[in-house]
Enzyme design. Structure first.
Site, PDB file in Angstrom:
ATOM      1  CB  ALA A  42      -4.723 -37.484  -5.815  1.00  0.00           C
ATOM      2  CB  ALA A 326       0.349 -25.862   1.734  1.00  0.00           C
ATOM      3  CG  HIS A 450      -2.473   6.886  -4.298  1.00  0.00           C
ATOM      4  ND1 HIS A 450      -2.953   6.778  -3.185  1.00  0.00           N
ATOM      5  CD2 HIS A 450      -3.323   7.571  -4.907  1.00  0.00           C
ATOM      6  CE1 HIS A 450      -4.088   7.342  -3.170  1.00  0.00           C
ATOM      7  NE2 HIS A 450      -4.264   8.027  -4.235  1.00  0.00           N
TER       8      HIS A 450
END
Ligand code: NAI
Length: 473
Positions: A42, A326, A450
């Site tokens: 795949a 990866a 913030h």
């Protein structure tokens, strides 16, 4: 099977279409080279099909379930029903979308994407074996080859992935129901991510680990927080313990373990996940036919340009060794393609982030204090506990800290370790800081919005400078 009945010629043959291979193929095509990308199963490799992406989808599902179950203190109650089959369908949809996207990108870049098994015949020729329907083979002549065949889970004696109830991470991510009793062998990256996820989904989880703590390779102050959180989810740990084998019983299996201190024990399980590490996939490519050398652990030996012992053959990603990540494979894919295109590229990144998607998440980049000291630096560190972060409090998620390691002489940021919600995202700023050689003052002087978790990074940096506002210096 007829050998060589069709013969094609390509500038670059890329073997394996995981995150290393497809990135290498696209970059080589961008450089104007004719590229053939061969994939046996795949497109997208382990990362997209059975690893990073599906596991993160499952972890999201588990977090939603856990948040809903435990939100009473903030005024939200819910009855939780986990339908793993539906969750797996959702996850498969994401995988299809991403793998389809990679195929489209290959097409748009003019890459010849071919299905089959590429096997070296010599250093400039490979056989492409078409497996299954329409089987046969053809010959591909190449100027350069890039091997990106990845890694696979290691099996241990007594546990075969073909056995009913014994799973690798790929099979675990395809279950259609949550197991009642899950035994996980190995408390590394995969063991901790999946044991945490399945505990949140409702499984009764027991982890067997041969060392005396979780996540070897990470400092004890980092791994302890994750272990404590896992224990609070009901996960039971057996340390200094090895799994010896198992016997079937009426509901599943009974795993036999051996601990130094307590001797033999038996753990009932409906499913067993074996996650004791991964090994390189080299036996499918016949490296010997091309003269490509491997090291004692079976990884292909490469230099900083990802070049193997054979000048025109490169190797990238898991098959070329640690770290098996990866993003490292993608980085090496770009480098190898650029070198093949004649550019002066090389692997010279100062910082490779590593993330474990546990609860809380762990992220590290650059050097630890110990590594920096061993490298000869006089170090200074800064720390910000998450319990002092307004945003962490409003997320009801305050376990963890941000720690910065810097060179005391020049204030240069050398590394960081984060245990925090969204640590996987927070680490990007610190990766950039290490890569650019930023100083503590650079980051301290950068306005952080913030209320955000990123303020904890700024506070940790200010702590290293002795001037943090929201924590004691
Ligand atoms: P790992 O090397 O991280 O952990 C394996 C664990 O199994 C270790 O703690 C080891 O002590 C233990 N162990 C080994 N043999 C054992 C035995 N017989 N009985 C009990 N314990 C035993 O390996 P893991 O988790 O399989 O992951 C493999 C690789 O996949 C990692 O090195 C990582 O590079 C990659 N990965 C990365 C992820 C990420 O970036 N978030 C997530 C998952 C995997």
């Amino acid at each position: 099977m007829v050998m060589g009945d069709v013969s094609t010629k390509t500038d670059v043959l890329v073997i394996g279409a995981g995150p290393g291979g497809y990135v290498a193929a696209i970059r080589a095509a961008q450089k104007g080279l004719d590229v053939t990308l061969v994939e046996r199963t795949a497109v997208g490799g382990t990362c997209l099909n059975h690893g990073c992406i599906p596991s993160k989808a499952l972890i999201t599902g588990a977090n939603v379930a856990e948040d809903a179950r435990t939100a009473k203190n903030i005024g939200v109650s819910a009855d939780i029903d986990v339908d793993l089959d539906t969750m797996v369908d959702w996850k498969d949809g994401i995988v299809d979308q991403l793998t389809g996207g990679v195929e489209t990108l290959c097409e748009q870049n003019g890459i010849h994407l071919m299905e089959g098994l590429a096997i070296f015949a010599d250093e400039t020729t490979a056989r492409l074996i078409h497996e299954g329907e329409g089987e046969g083979s053809e010959s591909i002549d190449f100027d350069h080859a890039i091997v990106a065949t990845g890694s696979r889970p290691i099996e241990i004696p007594g546990f075969s992935f073909g056995d009913t109830h014994v799973r690798d991470s790929k099979q675990m991510l395809a279950l259609d129901s949550v197991p009642d009793e899950l035994v996980v062998i190995g408390a590394g990256y995969i063991g901790m991510e999946l044991s945490t996820a399945f505990a949140k989904l409702g499984a009764d989880v027991t982890v067997v680990e041969m060392l005396d703590h979780v996540l070897p390779g990470y400092g004890q102050d980092v791994s302890r927080i994750v272990q404590q959180r896992a224990e609070s989810l009901g996960i039971e740990f057996h340390f200094d313990c090895t799994a010896q084998g198992y016997e079937p019983d009426e509901d599943g299996v009974v795993v036999q373990t051996e601990t130094d201190s307590e001797g033999a024990a038996e753990l009932p399980a409906t499913e067993v996940l074996v996650a004791v590490g991964r090994e390189p996939v080299t036996d499918t490519v016949e490296l010997e036919a091309a003269g490509v050398e491997t090291d004692v652990d079976g990884f292909i030996v490469t230099d900083e340009q990802c070049r193997t012992s054979v000048d025109n053959i490169f190797a990238i990603g898991d098959v070329a060794g640690e770290p098996m990540l990866a993003h490292q494979a993608m980085y090496e894919g770009r480098v190898a393609a650029e070198v093949v295109a004649g550019e002066p590229a090389g692997c010279d990144a100062r910082a490779i982030p590593a993330v474990v998607f546990t609860d809380p998440e762990i992220a590290t980049v650059g050097m630890t204090e110990e590594e920096a000291t061993n490298a000869g630096f006089e170090t200074v560190t800064g720390r910000m506990p998450l319990r002092s972060s307004g945003r962490a409090l409003t997320l009801d998620d305050t376990d963890g800290f941000v720690r910065i390691v810097a060179d005391a002489d020049h204030e240069t940021i050398l590394g960081a370790q984060l245990v925090a919600p969204e640590a996987s995202e927070l680490v990007a700023e610190l990766g950039l800081a290490v890569e650019l050689g930023a100083t503590l003052t650079d980051v301290a002087g950068t306005i952080h919005a913030h209320p955000t978790l990123s303020e904890a990074v700024q506070e940790a940096v200010e702590n290293a400078l002795g001037c943090a506002i929201h924590t004691t210096n």
